[in-house]
Structure formats: structure tokens, C-alpha cells
Design a protein around this motif. Structure first.
Motif, PDB file in Angstrom:
ATOM      1  N   LYS A   1      37.400  26.517  60.691  1.00  0.00           N
ATOM      2  CA  LYS A   1      37.135  27.624  61.597  1.00  0.00           C
ATOM      3  C   LYS A   1      37.531  28.949  60.964  1.00  0.00           C
ATOM      4  N   GLN A   2      38.696  28.969  60.313  1.00  0.00           N
ATOM      5  CA  GLN A   2      39.168  30.182  59.652  1.00  0.00           C
ATOM      6  C   GLN A   2      38.215  30.602  58.531  1.00  0.00           C
ATOM      7  N   ALA A   3      37.663  29.609  57.827  1.00  0.00           N
ATOM      8  CA  ALA A   3      36.762  29.890  56.708  1.00  0.00           C
ATOM      9  C   ALA A   3      35.333  30.162  57.157  1.00  0.00           C
ATOM     10  N   GLY A   4      35.010  29.815  58.408  1.00  0.00           N
ATOM     11  CA  GLY A   4      33.645  29.966  58.888  1.00  0.00           C
ATOM     12  C   GLY A   4      32.712  28.944  58.266  1.00  0.00           C
ATOM     13  N   LEU A   5      33.242  27.738  57.995  1.00  0.00           N
ATOM     14  CA  LEU A   5      32.459  26.680  57.374  1.00  0.00           C
ATOM     15  C   LEU A   5      32.559  25.406  58.214  1.00  0.00           C
ATOM     16  N   SER A   6      31.640  24.484  57.971  1.00  0.00           N
ATOM     17  CA  SER A   6      31.653  23.213  58.692  1.00  0.00           C
ATOM     18  C   SER A   6      32.563  22.220  57.977  1.00  0.00           C
ATOM     19  N   THR A   7      32.913  21.145  58.689  1.00  0.00           N
ATOM     20  CA  THR A   7      33.722  20.108  58.045  1.00  0.00           C
ATOM     21  C   THR A   7      32.947  19.467  56.894  1.00  0.00           C
ATOM     22  N   ARG A   8      31.635  19.354  57.035  1.00  0.00           N
ATOM     23  CA  ARG A   8      30.829  18.815  55.930  1.00  0.00           C
ATOM     24  C   ARG A   8      30.988  19.688  54.687  1.00  0.00           C
ATOM     25  N   GLN A   9      30.952  20.995  54.877  1.00  0.00           N
ATOM     26  CA  GLN A   9      31.112  21.908  53.741  1.00  0.00           C
ATOM     27  C   GLN A   9      32.513  21.789  53.135  1.00  0.00           C
ATOM     28  N   PHE A  10      33.515  21.536  53.981  1.00  0.00           N
ATOM     29  CA  PHE A  10      34.867  21.301  53.448  1.00  0.00           C
ATOM     30  C   PHE A  10      34.860  20.080  52.540  1.00  0.00           C
ATOM     31  N   TYR A  11      34.259  18.987  53.000  1.00  0.00           N
ATOM     32  CA  TYR A  11      34.278  17.747  52.236  1.00  0.00           C
ATOM     33  C   TYR A  11      33.414  17.814  50.982  1.00  0.00           C
ATOM     34  N   GLU A  12      32.598  18.832  50.863  1.00  0.00           N
ATOM     35  CA  GLU A  12      31.873  19.057  49.614  1.00  0.00           C
ATOM     36  C   GLU A  12      32.798  19.634  48.536  1.00  0.00           C
ATOM     37  N   GLU A  13      33.966  20.150  48.959  1.00  0.00           N
ATOM     38  CA  GLU A  13      34.916  20.764  48.025  1.00  0.00           C
ATOM     39  C   GLU A  13      36.201  19.952  47.865  1.00  0.00           C
ATOM     40  N   TYR A  14      36.693  19.370  48.953  1.00  0.00           N
ATOM     41  CA  TYR A  14      37.973  18.656  48.926  1.00  0.00           C
ATOM     42  C   TYR A  14      37.853  17.347  49.698  1.00  0.00           C
ATOM     43  N   ASP A  15      38.672  16.382  49.306  1.00  0.00           N
ATOM     44  CA  ASP A  15      38.697  15.112  50.033  1.00  0.00           C
ATOM     45  C   ASP A  15      39.616  15.184  51.250  1.00  0.00           C
ATOM     46  N   THR A  16      40.731  15.910  51.120  1.00  0.00           N
ATOM     47  CA  THR A  16      41.721  15.990  52.188  1.00  0.00           C
ATOM     48  C   THR A  16      42.293  17.398  52.259  1.00  0.00           C
ATOM     49  N   LEU A  17      43.024  17.658  53.329  1.00  0.00           N
ATOM     50  CA  LEU A  17      43.707  18.949  53.463  1.00  0.00           C
ATOM     51  C   LEU A  17      44.782  19.090  52.389  1.00  0.00           C
ATOM     52  N   GLU A  18      45.386  17.973  52.010  1.00  0.00           N
ATOM     53  CA  GLU A  18      46.388  18.014  50.943  1.00  0.00           C
ATOM     54  C   GLU A  18      45.774  18.470  49.629  1.00  0.00           C
ATOM     55  N   ASP A  19      44.509  18.098  49.401  1.00  0.00           N
ATOM     56  CA  ASP A  19      43.824  18.548  48.187  1.00  0.00           C
ATOM     57  C   ASP A  19      43.714  20.073  48.152  1.00  0.00           C
TER      58      ASP A  19
END
Length: 226
Positions: A51-69
């Protein structure tokens, strides 16, 4: 969770690499805001970052596997920025007297790591105790700083500025002191200005090198007249 493969080819006038760079930049900035200035890593959720980045969760998983990553990436990103600042200053102070050279490099480091308070918190607070993997990453970066400082001190010994010895212990003690004091300062356990923190760490370094400038050298004592 396996990372989702990102689309290849041009889309919206931008290449896949350009879209990747933009996503990662927005996620890093969101992570810095939430982990470094907001609720912190342990109190942030993946949906909060998206939400802060203005991106979808799918877009997050295109960059990182987990929040720890993302946290791991931010830790390396901040360390790389700080190291770059220090390395760039080395040739600029190369011909200065030993005291000025040591103080110039040290103050460059402190300025770089505290210029953005989010970077300070990521480097010294949020990364601590998250997982064995991140503890190992933190120790590896610590070892890298120890090597860099040891090499700079050995160079000073080769110039005849300080007595030669194995500087790894000196460098390890300094890095440990920096990590501990900066953590306590960042979380508010140490009531001091960053100038006072810098001066205290400088005294420790110069004392270990048997260099004893007075407080005026640090800008804390009476100033000499021009």
C-alpha cells in the motif's frame, strides 16, 4: 513462496528492466518508511508495504519472496551507500596529516549513516535478531567493515603515522563500539547529540592509536582563535 516471474518485453513504453528498477525503488522507499521511520519491521505487514509503495502483492513477489528479503536488501543497500561515501573520500584526504585523515574518514562515515534517520534505524536496530540468516548477513557486513578499517590503519602504519601491529583487533573493537552506541542512540537510550556521539567514538579510536588531541579538536572544547 517462489518469486513470481516478471513479464518480459516493453510495456507502457518501458522495458522489463526499467519496470523492475522502478518497482524495487518504490518497495525500498516503502520499506525505509515503514521499517525505518514507521512501526518497524516486526510490526509491518506485506500489505502495508504494498500500500505504501502503491503496488500490488503480485508486483511485490516479482521482486522479493518475503518481507524479510526486503529488509535484507535494505540492510545491504544502506551499507553499500555508506561504504561508497567512505571509499570516495579516501583519495581526498590521502595527503593530509594522520589526525586529519582519520577524523575526516570517520566523520564521513557517521554523516553518511545518520544523514537519513531511516538508514540509521535499518543499520543498527531493525536488522538485529530477526533471524539466523540476517544475523549472518549482519556479521558478514561487520567483517567487511573490519577489513576496510584494518586496511586503512595498516596504510597509516606503512606511512609511519602510527606504530605497526595487527589492526584487526582495533578495527573489531571500533566496529563493535559503533554498533552498540549507534543502536542505543537510535532507540533513544543515549541522550546525546550526534556530534557528541561522534566525538566519543573518535576519542576511542584515537586513544587506541595513542593519539591524544584535546576536546577543541572535536569542536566540544574552547575554540582556538583564528
Amino acid at each position: 513462496m517462489a518469486r513470481i516471474a516478471s513479464a518480459t518485453g516493453r510495456y507502457g513504453g518501458r522495458s522489463a528492466s526499467e519496470r523492475h528498477a522502478e518497482r524495487r525503488s518504490r518497495l525500498r522507499e516503502a520499506g525505509l518508511d515503514l521499517f525505518g521511520a514507521g512501526p518497524g519491521y516486526r510490526n509491518s505487514r506485506l500489505v502495508d508495504v504494498c500500500k505504501q509503495a502503491g503496488l500490488s502483492t503480485r508486483q511485490f513477489y516479482e521482486e522479493y519472496d518475503t518481507l524479510e528479503d526486503l529488509l535484507a536488501d535494505l540492510h545491504l543497500y544502506v551499507n553499500d551507500l555508506v561504504e561508497q561515501h567512505v571509499v570516495e573520500v579516501v583519495p581526498q584526504v590521502d595527503d593530509r596529516p594522520p589526525l586529519e585523515r582519520a577524523m575526516g574518514l570517520f566523520r564521513t562515515y557517521i554523516d553518511a549513516v545518520t544523514r537519513d534517520p531511516r538508514h540509521t534505524r535499518i543499520s543498527f536496530v531493525e536488522i538485529v535478531g530477526v533471524s539466523p540468516r540476517l544475523d549472518q548477513q549482519r556479521l558478514e557486513r561487520r567483517a567487511r567493515w573490519i577489513t576496510l578499517i584494518g586496511d586503512l590503519l595498516a596504510d597509516g602504519a606503512a606511512r609511519g603515522d602510527i606504530e605497526p601491529r595487527d589492526f584487526r583487533l582495533t578495527a573489531a573493537a571500533l566496529v563493535g563500539s559503533i554498533n552498540g552506541l549507534m543502536h542505543d542512540w537510535a532507540v533513544g537510550w543515549v541522550d546525546a547529540t550526534i556530534d557528541e556521539v561522534t566525538a566519543e567514538l573518535l576519542r576511542m579510536l584515537l586513544g587506541g592509536l595513542q593519539i591524544s588531541p584535546d576536546d577543541a579538536t572535536f569542536g566540544l572544547g574552547p575554540q582556538s582563535s583564528a
